[in-house]
Scaffold this active site. Structure first.
Site, mmCIF file in Angstrom:
data_model
loop_
_atom_site.group_PDB
_atom_site.id
_atom_site.type_symbol
_atom_site.label_atom_id
_atom_site.label_comp_id
_atom_site.label_asym_id
_atom_site.label_seq_id
_atom_site.Cartn_x
_atom_site.Cartn_y
_atom_site.Cartn_z
ATOM 1 N N ASN A 15 1.320 -0.911 -0.065
ATOM 2 C CA ASN A 15 0.097 -0.032 -0.293
ATOM 3 C C ASN A 15 1.248 1.400 -0.309
ATOM 4 O O ASN A 15 1.168 1.097 1.017
ATOM 5 C CB ASN A 15 -0.728 0.206 0.930
ATOM 6 C CG ASN A 15 -2.005 1.093 1.541
ATOM 7 O OD1 ASN A 15 -1.552 1.796 0.341
ATOM 8 N ND2 ASN A 15 -2.593 1.479 2.547
ATOM 9 N N ARG A 98 -2.951 -2.045 -3.013
ATOM 10 C CA ARG A 98 -3.665 -1.256 -2.867
ATOM 11 C C ARG A 98 -3.880 -0.368 -3.836
ATOM 12 O O ARG A 98 -3.359 0.661 -3.907
ATOM 13 C CB ARG A 98 -4.140 -1.552 -1.927
ATOM 14 C CG ARG A 98 -5.310 -0.167 -0.897
ATOM 15 C CD ARG A 98 -5.165 0.964 -0.172
ATOM 16 N NE ARG A 98 -6.812 1.293 0.217
ATOM 17 C CZ ARG A 98 -6.190 2.422 0.852
ATOM 18 N NH1 ARG A 98 -5.862 2.724 1.406
ATOM 19 N NH2 ARG A 98 -7.734 3.365 1.301
ATOM 20 N N HIS A 187 -13.437 2.252 -0.025
ATOM 21 C CA HIS A 187 -13.357 1.655 1.119
ATOM 22 C C HIS A 187 -14.174 0.376 0.498
ATOM 23 O O HIS A 187 -14.602 -0.438 0.913
ATOM 24 C CB HIS A 187 -14.336 2.548 2.135
ATOM 25 C CG HIS A 187 -13.922 2.771 3.269
ATOM 26 N ND1 HIS A 187 -14.927 4.302 4.076
ATOM 27 C CD2 HIS A 187 -12.246 3.604 3.574
ATOM 28 C CE1 HIS A 187 -13.525 4.580 4.336
ATOM 29 N NE2 HIS A 187 -12.555 4.481 3.914
ATOM 30 N N HIS A 215 -18.188 1.491 7.657
ATOM 31 C CA HIS A 215 -16.789 1.621 8.281
ATOM 32 C C HIS A 215 -16.697 2.860 8.509
ATOM 33 O O HIS A 215 -16.516 3.570 7.961
ATOM 34 C CB HIS A 215 -16.077 1.553 6.732
ATOM 35 C CG HIS A 215 -14.903 1.450 6.749
ATOM 36 N ND1 HIS A 215 -14.021 0.289 7.055
ATOM 37 C CD2 HIS A 215 -13.953 2.486 6.944
ATOM 38 C CE1 HIS A 215 -13.001 1.400 6.913
ATOM 39 N NE2 HIS A 215 -12.810 2.033 7.021
ATOM 40 N N GLY A 217 -14.149 4.971 10.633
ATOM 41 C CA GLY A 217 -12.870 5.560 10.458
ATOM 42 C C GLY A 217 -12.421 6.724 10.770
ATOM 43 O O GLY A 217 -13.259 7.741 11.017
ATOM 44 N N ASN A 218 -10.749 7.252 10.970
ATOM 45 C CA ASN A 218 -11.110 8.846 10.419
ATOM 46 C C ASN A 218 -11.588 9.156 8.891
ATOM 47 O O ASN A 218 -12.216 10.614 9.382
ATOM 48 C CB ASN A 218 -9.721 9.436 10.267
ATOM 49 C CG ASN A 218 -8.993 10.292 10.112
ATOM 50 O OD1 ASN A 218 -10.306 11.613 11.110
ATOM 51 N ND2 ASN A 218 -7.901 10.800 10.063
ATOM 52 N N GLY A 219 -11.834 8.656 7.809
ATOM 53 C CA GLY A 219 -12.694 9.168 6.879
ATOM 54 C C GLY A 219 -13.492 7.526 7.302
ATOM 55 O O GLY A 219 -13.497 6.485 8.136
ATOM 56 N N ARG A 248 -13.659 15.582 7.163
ATOM 57 C CA ARG A 248 -13.799 15.852 6.164
ATOM 58 C C ARG A 248 -15.323 16.858 6.589
ATOM 59 O O ARG A 248 -16.512 15.487 7.309
ATOM 60 C CB ARG A 248 -14.140 14.749 4.546
ATOM 61 C CG ARG A 248 -12.527 13.987 4.468
ATOM 62 C CD ARG A 248 -12.697 13.420 3.618
ATOM 63 N NE ARG A 248 -11.400 12.595 3.121
ATOM 64 C CZ ARG A 248 -11.443 11.470 3.177
ATOM 65 N NH1 ARG A 248 -12.185 10.241 3.969
ATOM 66 N NH2 ARG A 248 -9.833 11.506 2.859
ATOM 67 N N ASP A 289 -10.064 13.517 16.616
ATOM 68 C CA ASP A 289 -9.713 12.032 17.118
ATOM 69 C C ASP A 289 -11.501 11.519 18.276
ATOM 70 O O ASP A 289 -11.582 11.982 19.045
ATOM 71 C CB ASP A 289 -8.648 11.935 17.442
ATOM 72 C CG ASP A 289 -8.416 10.480 18.103
ATOM 73 O OD1 ASP A 289 -9.122 9.891 19.054
ATOM 74 O OD2 ASP A 289 -7.221 9.761 17.714
ATOM 75 N N GLY A 337 -11.583 2.056 12.971
ATOM 76 C CA GLY A 337 -11.155 2.130 13.793
ATOM 77 C C GLY A 337 -13.180 3.131 15.044
ATOM 78 O O GLY A 337 -11.998 2.368 16.404
ATOM 79 N N GLY A 339 -16.132 1.894 14.441
ATOM 80 C CA GLY A 339 -16.438 1.421 14.357
ATOM 81 C C GLY A 339 -16.242 -0.083 15.136
ATOM 82 O O GLY A 339 -16.924 -0.890 15.951
ATOM 83 N N GLU A 391 -8.197 -5.485 5.033
ATOM 84 C CA GLU A 391 -7.543 -5.073 3.643
ATOM 85 C C GLU A 391 -7.072 -6.383 3.457
ATOM 86 O O GLU A 391 -6.658 -6.439 2.073
ATOM 87 C CB GLU A 391 -7.608 -3.632 3.376
ATOM 88 C CG GLU A 391 -8.901 -2.917 3.809
ATOM 89 C CD GLU A 391 -8.457 -1.615 3.949
ATOM 90 O OE1 GLU A 391 -8.720 -0.825 5.569
ATOM 91 O OE2 GLU A 391 -9.798 -0.376 3.247
HETATM 92 P P1 ADP Z 1 -7.850 5.448 9.205
HETATM 93 O O1 ADP Z 1 -9.425 6.018 8.386
HETATM 94 O O2 ADP Z 1 -7.082 6.840 9.176
HETATM 95 O O3 ADP Z 1 -7.429 4.807 8.830
HETATM 96 P P2 ADP Z 1 -9.235 4.241 11.454
HETATM 97 O O4 ADP Z 1 -9.803 3.119 11.516
HETATM 98 O O5 ADP Z 1 -7.544 4.077 12.707
HETATM 99 O O6 ADP Z 1 -8.530 5.447 10.737
HETATM 100 O O7 ADP Z 1 -9.869 5.082 13.027
HETATM 101 C C1 ADP Z 1 -9.185 6.501 13.962
HETATM 102 C C2 ADP Z 1 -10.859 6.304 14.909
HETATM 103 O O8 ADP Z 1 -11.117 5.858 15.269
HETATM 104 C C3 ADP Z 1 -10.183 7.469 15.524
HETATM 105 O O9 ADP Z 1 -10.465 8.750 15.190
HETATM 106 C C4 ADP Z 1 -9.835 6.774 17.110
HETATM 107 O O10 ADP Z 1 -10.024 8.307 18.100
HETATM 108 C C5 ADP Z 1 -11.162 5.962 16.628
HETATM 109 N N1 ADP Z 1 -10.779 5.644 18.012
HETATM 110 C C6 ADP Z 1 -9.658 4.521 18.300
HETATM 111 N N2 ADP Z 1 -10.064 3.465 19.049
HETATM 112 C C7 ADP Z 1 -11.357 4.012 19.850
HETATM 113 C C8 ADP Z 1 -11.918 3.685 21.189
HETATM 114 N N3 ADP Z 1 -11.239 2.847 22.179
HETATM 115 N N4 ADP Z 1 -13.069 4.459 20.975
HETATM 116 C C9 ADP Z 1 -13.502 5.013 19.937
HETATM 117 N N5 ADP Z 1 -13.216 5.743 19.090
HETATM 118 C C10 ADP Z 1 -11.711 5.059 18.348
#
Ligand code: ADP
Length: 424
Positions: A15, A98, A187, A215, A217-219, A248, A289, A337, A339, A391
């Site tokens: 990746n 990827r 995704h 999904h 995550g940050n996105g 975003r 975050d 992250g 979810g 992934e």
């Molecule tokens: P990316 O899209 O960059 O791959 P991730 O899938 O790693 O991101 O997700 C990052 C998000 O997951 C952040 O907002 C982080 O705060 C959140 N996160 C990680 N652990 C926890 C947790 N225990 N409780 C709530 N949110 C979490």
């Protein structure tokens, strides 16, 4: 070190980002990750490679000029005499890349040839930040290991099964015809993986299973999946559309753009605001975050609490819309992250969904934490599950199926659950 003596095929999953190179060595069909690593700050004064394989850890700090050098360093690290993962590069059987954008050309993963390289280049205009480094990764790997089968796995491919009513915007036709402006969705590899996994977990047959996959995550994106096929997804022409994300904005009245441009914002400035300074960060003024936001909200920060509420509300809205489109929903999946780890957010989202048959077992949801499992009540018409996405594994599965099963169009087990559909 693990070799490939037992007929397994070791797949190198790559990746490539603009200044990073992530890799994972996965043994197939065992689905076993042998070790993984990351080269960061490529092109800067001091780059760093970090690799983990079981208990073994390897860190190399040195200047890495470009992705070619990064790849050479990876080869060195994975075959390191003491801390490496394999004995010899020749143990690698295939490579999976990827790639973010496959436009409307690829509805499945493909073995890379010149035409695929040209297509990744063609779609740079649709993914100007992601396809260029992805393309470099493909070119470097092909030049260093020309004899190995290499496969491109596109983030957009899974969503190519969306019908026109889901992917067309209400714009003049010429924008679609001339500029390819339509919903593509992203995704896809993650949604595809968790949808297949939840079907296994529920011991259901894919052909009569409908899934809503979140999904987060940050996105983040939400996808409606009918019989294994994506029929709608919240991200659009770019990953900016849909849910409120870390930075975003998600869905927006497009008139806001014109309104702000008339007040002096350039399109470049606006894109930066909408992509990097909006979402949870923009709303809260605290952080993008979720962990920081939950802490701030617990401490009484009103804006953090409101940002969290907006986030949950938007996800719920998508679940509601897709529930209407799918008519019958069998499973709701949380991954990414937030979810996977954020049981509080999962609860917040599901608290108001009982009217559409989603009954979360809140105690179980909390206990499940970040593990894979079902978190709904036994009587819930919709099964709610937490599935850690993988992934890299999905990419390795695709390489194995495409390069070593002798089929270019493949189906999962003997079922009619189409994982990869080759377009005519
Ligand atoms: P990316 O899209 O960059 O791959 P991730 O899938 O790693 O991101 O997700 C990052 C998000 O997951 C952040 O907002 C982080 O705060 C959140 N996160 C990680 N652990 C926890 C947790 N225990 N409780 C709530 N949110 C979490």
């Amino acid at each position: 070190m693990v070799g490939s003596e037992d007929n397994g095929k070791i797949i190198l999953v790559l990746n490539c980002g603009s200044s990073s190179l992530k890799y994972d060595l996965i043994k197939m069909p065992h689905r076993q990750s042998l070790g993984k690593g990351l080269v960061e700050r490529i092109g800067e004064e001091k780059s760093v490679l970090e690799q983990k394989s079981g208990e073994r850890k390897l860190v190399i700090e040195q200047k890495v000029k470009d992705h070619h050098e990064a790849m050479e360093l990876v080869m060195k690290a994975i075959t390191d005499k003491d801390e490496g993962i394999i004995n010899n590069v020749s143990e690698i059987a295939g490579i999976g890349h990827r790639v973010v954008h496959g436009g409307d050309k690829y509805a499945s993963s493909v073995i890379i040839d010149e035409s695929v390289v040209a297509a990744i280049e063609e779609f740079i205009e649709l993914a100007p930040l992601h396809n260029p480094p992805n393309l470099i990764g493909v070119q470097v790997a092909r030049s260093l290991m020309p004899d190995l089968p290499q496969v491109a796995v596109f983030d957009t491919a899974f969503h190519q099964t969306m019908p026109p009513h889901a992917y067309l915007y209400g714009l003049p036709r010429k924008f679609y015809e001339e500029f390819k402006i339509r919903r593509y969705g992203f995704h896809g590899t993650s949604h595809r993986y968790v949808a297949a996994r939840v079907t296994d977990l529920c011991k259901r047959h894919p052909s009569n299973t409908n899934v809503i996959s979140c999904h987060l995550g940050n996105g983040g994106s939400v996808t409606a999946i009918a019989k294994g096929r994506s029929i709608d997804t919240s991200m659009g022409f770019t990953p900016l559309e849909g849910m409120i994300m870390g930075t975003r904005c998600g869905d927006l009245d497009p008139a806001i753009i014109g309104f702000l441009m008339e007040r002096g914002y350039s399109s470049k400035e606006l894109m930066k605001v909408l992509n990097k300074e909006s979402g949870l960060l923009g709303l809260s003024g605290v952080s993008n975050d979720m962990r920081d936001l939950e802490k701030a909200a617990d401490e009484g920060n009103h804006r953090a609490k409101e940002a969290i509420d907006c986030y949950a509300y938007r996800v719920r809205k998508y679940i509601g819309a897709y529930s209407a489109n799918l008519i019958k929903v069998d499973a709701l999946v949380f991954t990414g992250g937030i979810g996977q780890n954020g049981w509080r957010m999962r609860e917040r989202i599901c608290r108001r969904l009982e009217n559409i048959g989603i009954f979360m077992d809140f105690k179980l949801n909390k206990e499940m934490g970040s593990k894979e499992g079902i978190v709904s009540e036994a009587f819930s018409p919709v099964t709610v599950a937490v599935i850690p996405t993988n992934e890299e594994l999905q990419i390795a599965i695709d390489v194995y199926e495409l390069a070593f099963s002798g089929k270019n169009e493949y189906r999962r087990r003997e079922t009619d659950f189409v994982v990869g559909i080759k377009r005519p």
